[in-house]
Design a protein around this motif. Structure first.
Motif: not given
Length: 234
Positions: A1-8, A14-23
């Motif tokens: 999980m942390f690897g995917h976070i760092m990759q994003a 930081p905007v990539a951590l929210y993506g299209s599912f924040f709303l």
């Protein structure tokens, strides 16, 4: 999980951590949290009112003073009868006596009717007031969990369909507006395919998941509050 976070983070910041599912996440969780808090606080306030009403001084047994305004009239009529001995005076005395008895009876009946209305109210209140605290906290926590799940279930269904890739995809780099449009489009898609019941698919598993955790959460909150209450200045 942390690897995917760092990759994003490396790719999109930081905007990539929210993506299209924040709303969609907000559309689901805000109604859930608000419904849970409103239900729990409302039921707890209701019980506090019942406890305060039961502990307030009762008015049972109070009897109003007997009115004495007719006593001078009776004495005056008795004196006149003794002096004159007239038959008409005796009749007046009898009438005054009947009036005095009627006023005394009415005065005694009015407090009793008022007391009966006050005494019937506390008889209905111990049903809530006498429930042990931990049982009441469990029941209120369960009610809050059920209410929160029912209100947030449509948004949760739409969000889940979007996350599985079966819903309407938001255009790339469309931002918050695109995410909101995809959310609405997925909701219309569910309604078209399954009708209103499509917004409540998976209700039973979600109740099984959420209600016990809500009960345990509020039991822990109330337990800590009661434990720390003696040490908190009021």
């Amino acid at each position: 999980m942390f690897g995917h976070i760092m990759q994003a983070l490396r790719k999109g910041g930081p905007v990539a951590l929210y993506g299209s599912f924040f709303l969609p996440f907000c559309f689901k969780n805000l109604p859930y949290d608000i419904a849970e808090l409103v239900t729990y606080s409302g039921l707890q306030d209701y019980r506090k009112e019942q406890l305060a009403a039961v502990s307030s001084p009762s008015k049972d047994g109070t009897v109003a003073a007997v009115p004495t305004s007719s006593q001078p009239l009776l004495a005056e009529a008795g004196a006149a009868a003794a002096l004159a001995g007239h038959k008409q005076v005796q009749q007046q005395q009898q009438q005054l006596g009947v009036m005095a008895l009627g006023s005394i009876t009415a005065a005694r009946q009015q407090p009793s009717s008022a007391n009966s209305s006050h005494s019937s109210r506390p008889q209905q209140q111990p049903l809530v007031a006498n429930v042990p605290d931990h049982f009441w906290d469990c029941a209120v926590g369960a009610a809050a969990g059920v209410t929160a799940v029912m209100i947030s279930m449509p948004a949760d269904c739409i969000k889940t369909v979007m996350e599985t890739g079966s819903g309407v995809a938001a255009p790339k780099d469309s931002g918050a507006l695109g995410s909101a449009a995809a959310f609405m489009g997925t909701g219309k898609q569910l309604l078209k395919q399954h009708g209103p019941k499509g917004l409540f698919i998976g209700l039973a598993p979600r109740l099984v998941e959420s209600v016990p955790s809500t009960v345990l959460y509020w039991l822990a909150v109330e337990g800590c509050r009661k434990m720390l209450e003696p040490y908190v200045a009021k």
